[in-house]
Design a protein around this motif. Structure first.
Motif, PDB file in Angstrom:
ATOM      1  N   ARG A 271      -4.705  -4.434   5.071  1.00 18.42           N
ATOM      2  CA  ARG A 271      -4.704  -5.861   5.388  1.00 18.42           C
ATOM      3  C   ARG A 271      -4.319  -6.707   4.167  1.00 18.42           C
ATOM      4  O   ARG A 271      -3.601  -7.695   4.275  1.00 18.42           O
ATOM      5  N   ALA A 272      -4.797  -6.304   3.008  1.00 20.41           N
ATOM      6  CA  ALA A 272      -4.393  -7.007   1.776  1.00 20.41           C
ATOM      7  C   ALA A 272      -2.885  -6.928   1.587  1.00 20.41           C
ATOM      8  O   ALA A 272      -2.259  -7.847   1.044  1.00 20.41           O
ATOM      9  N   ALA A 273      -2.288  -5.837   2.053  1.00 24.93           N
ATOM     10  CA  ALA A 273      -0.847  -5.639   1.931  1.00 24.93           C
ATOM     11  C   ALA A 273      -0.063  -6.259   3.081  1.00 24.93           C
ATOM     12  O   ALA A 273       1.170  -6.140   3.106  1.00 24.93           O
TER      13      ALA A 273
ATOM     14  N   GLU B 177       5.129  -9.372  -9.990  1.00 25.86           N
ATOM     15  CA  GLU B 177       5.277  -9.995  -8.670  1.00 25.86           C
ATOM     16  C   GLU B 177       4.807  -9.060  -7.564  1.00 25.86           C
ATOM     17  O   GLU B 177       4.252  -9.488  -6.561  1.00 25.86           O
ATOM     18  N   THR B 178       5.022  -7.754  -7.761  1.00 25.47           N
ATOM     19  CA  THR B 178       4.629  -6.758  -6.764  1.00 25.47           C
ATOM     20  C   THR B 178       3.669  -5.755  -7.393  1.00 25.47           C
ATOM     21  O   THR B 178       3.904  -5.257  -8.494  1.00 25.47           O
ATOM     22  N   VAL B 179       2.587  -5.482  -6.678  1.00 24.37           N
ATOM     23  CA  VAL B 179       1.593  -4.506  -7.131  1.00 24.37           C
ATOM     24  C   VAL B 179       1.441  -3.443  -6.043  1.00 24.37           C
ATOM     25  O   VAL B 179       1.180  -3.758  -4.878  1.00 24.37           O
ATOM     26  N   TYR B 180       1.623  -2.180  -6.433  1.00 27.44           N
ATOM     27  CA  TYR B 180       1.485  -1.058  -5.513  1.00 27.44           C
ATOM     28  C   TYR B 180       0.065  -0.504  -5.612  1.00 27.44           C
ATOM     29  O   TYR B 180      -0.429  -0.236  -6.706  1.00 27.44           O
ATOM     30  N   ALA B 181      -0.588  -0.349  -4.465  1.00 27.92           N
ATOM     31  CA  ALA B 181      -1.969   0.137  -4.438  1.00 27.92           C
ATOM     32  C   ALA B 181      -2.012   1.504  -3.779  1.00 27.92           C
ATOM     33  O   ALA B 181      -1.536   1.685  -2.648  1.00 27.92           O
ATOM     34  N   HIS B 182      -2.571   2.472  -4.490  1.00 31.58           N
ATOM     35  CA  HIS B 182      -2.667   3.831  -3.976  1.00 31.58           C
ATOM     36  C   HIS B 182      -3.822   3.915  -2.991  1.00 31.58           C
ATOM     37  O   HIS B 182      -4.979   3.690  -3.345  1.00 31.58           O
TER      38      HIS B 182
ATOM     39  N   MET C 148       0.840  -1.191   0.000  1.00 27.82           N
ATOM     40  CA  MET C 148       0.000   0.000   0.000  1.00 27.82           C
ATOM     41  C   MET C 148       0.880   1.248   0.000  1.00 27.82           C
ATOM     42  O   MET C 148       1.880   1.315   0.716  1.00 27.82           O
ATOM     43  N   VAL C 149       0.502   2.215  -0.813  1.00 27.69           N
ATOM     44  CA  VAL C 149       1.258   3.460  -0.922  1.00 27.69           C
ATOM     45  C   VAL C 149       0.356   4.617  -0.506  1.00 27.69           C
ATOM     46  O   VAL C 149      -0.729   4.801  -1.061  1.00 27.69           O
ATOM     47  N   CYS C 150       0.804   5.397   0.476  1.00 30.18           N
ATOM     48  CA  CYS C 150       0.089   6.589   0.903  1.00 30.18           C
ATOM     49  C   CYS C 150       0.800   7.803   0.314  1.00 30.18           C
ATOM     50  O   CYS C 150       1.974   8.043   0.615  1.00 30.18           O
TER      51      CYS C 150
END
Length: 335
Positions: A326-328, A304-309, A242-244
């Motif tokens: 939690r997903a992260a 392999e890695t997914v960043y979620a805003h 997760m990216v804030c």
């Protein structure tokens, strides 16, 4: 076993009610996500729900009801605050934790003396409960730990061949599970944010507190307010981080190698890596509606890695933030 695909019409509702009354388990649509329903009075059916999902036995189930008379059957005590909340928010995406009534088996509540109860607003769910004459214990209709299902196709993807039926209705309107509060402590406590926001709850419960586990990882070895807080949820197979960031998300992912992104609609033109849009930052309700589908689709990005805003943790955005963190697995980057 064959999983029947039941229409959302009267015939399908009657068939679902019959299967449930006879001890079967059926995935039903609610306004939040699809739930895997069983009679809340049938211990054998409850065991099938846990088994089909691969759900830990110490993670309680939410009991779904169709009217206040049914609430009196499942709860041993109904405080005035519960009646006030029900008048304002039921039917709807609010779950209340109350003292457990004698008719509810201990297995529904993972041995606790409490029971979580809500009254769904989805007409199909309401009519199935009413026609069966049973309160229905119904966690999300997915493999435990994976993203929750907001479409019937998600249910079949996870549980096809493991359950008796799926009511084939449309997409779930809210998109994240119900808000959960407990009235068994003083002051009342928010355990899981959802479609009913914290500000809305404070109109009835001005002293409500937010459990620390809503926004951060519970401390190892310390007791939690709800057993479900101990477990990883909503996770695809790829690594989600997760990216804030108020700005700069597109630049960040563009500088990372071999990654994917779950982003806001306004960012699409600037993102070069494989990506999925899950809604509009200015309208957190769209983010809630699109989140779980986006998390399921993340495995198709080939990264392999997914960043979620992450959205701002306010209003419905608090529920989205809670699911994403939690997903992260609580892996967060602050830009």
């Amino acid at each position: 076993m064959e999983t029947k695909k039941l229409p959302e019409t009267g015939e399908g509702i009657s068939e679902a009610a019959r299967i449930l009354a006879e001890g079967g388990i059926v995935a039903i649509p609610t306004e939040t996500v699809y739930g895997l329903a069983a009679s809340a009075y049938d211990t054998a059916a409850i065991e099938r729900v846990f088994s089909a999902k691969g759900r830990p036995q110490d993670n309680p189930l939410i009991v779904h009801i169709s009217d206040m008379e049914m609430l009196r059957e499942v709860a041993a005590k109904i405080p005035k605050e519960a009646e006030q909340l029900a008048e304002r928010f039921w039917p709807g995406p609010l779950t209340m934790v109350l003292p457990r009534g004698e008719k509810i088996p201990a297995s529904v509540s993972a041995g606790l003396s409490t029971v979580a109860v809500r009254m769904p607003s989805h007409p199909v769910a309401h009519n199935i409960i009413k026609e069966s004459g049973l309160p229905l214990a119904a966690p999300s209709a997915n493999v435990s730990g994976s993203p929750s299902p907001t479409k019937a196709a998600h249910v079949l993807e996870d549980l096809g061949g493991k359950i008796d039926g799926v009511v084939m209705a449309g997409d779930c309107a809210v998109g994240v599970e119900s808000t959960v509060i407990t009235l068994c402590v003083k002051p009342p406590r928010l355990l899981r944010p959802g479609g009913v926001t914290l500000d809305e709850l404070r109109l009835v419960l001005p002293d409500i507190e937010v459990d620390p586990a809503v926004l951060s990882e519970p401390e190892a070895g310390k007791p939690v307010s709800s057993p479900g807080m101990k477990y990883k949820h909503y996770s695809p197979r790829c690594n989600v981080i997760m990216v804030c960031a108020e700005s700069g998300f597109a630049d960040f992912v563009n500088n990372e190698s071999d990654c994917g992104a779950i982003c806001f609609r306004a960012e699409v033109a600037d993102i070069k890596c494989p990506h999925i849009v899950y809604g509009d930052e200015e309208n957190p309700k769209t983010l809630a509606e699109g989140l779980f589908s986006a998390l399921r689709e993340a495995d198709n990005l080939g990264a392999e890695t997914v960043y979620a805003h992450a959205p701002k943790a306010e209003g419905v955005g608090l529920a989205v933030y809670n699911r994403l963190i939690r997903a992260a697995g609580f892996r967060v980057i602050n830009l």
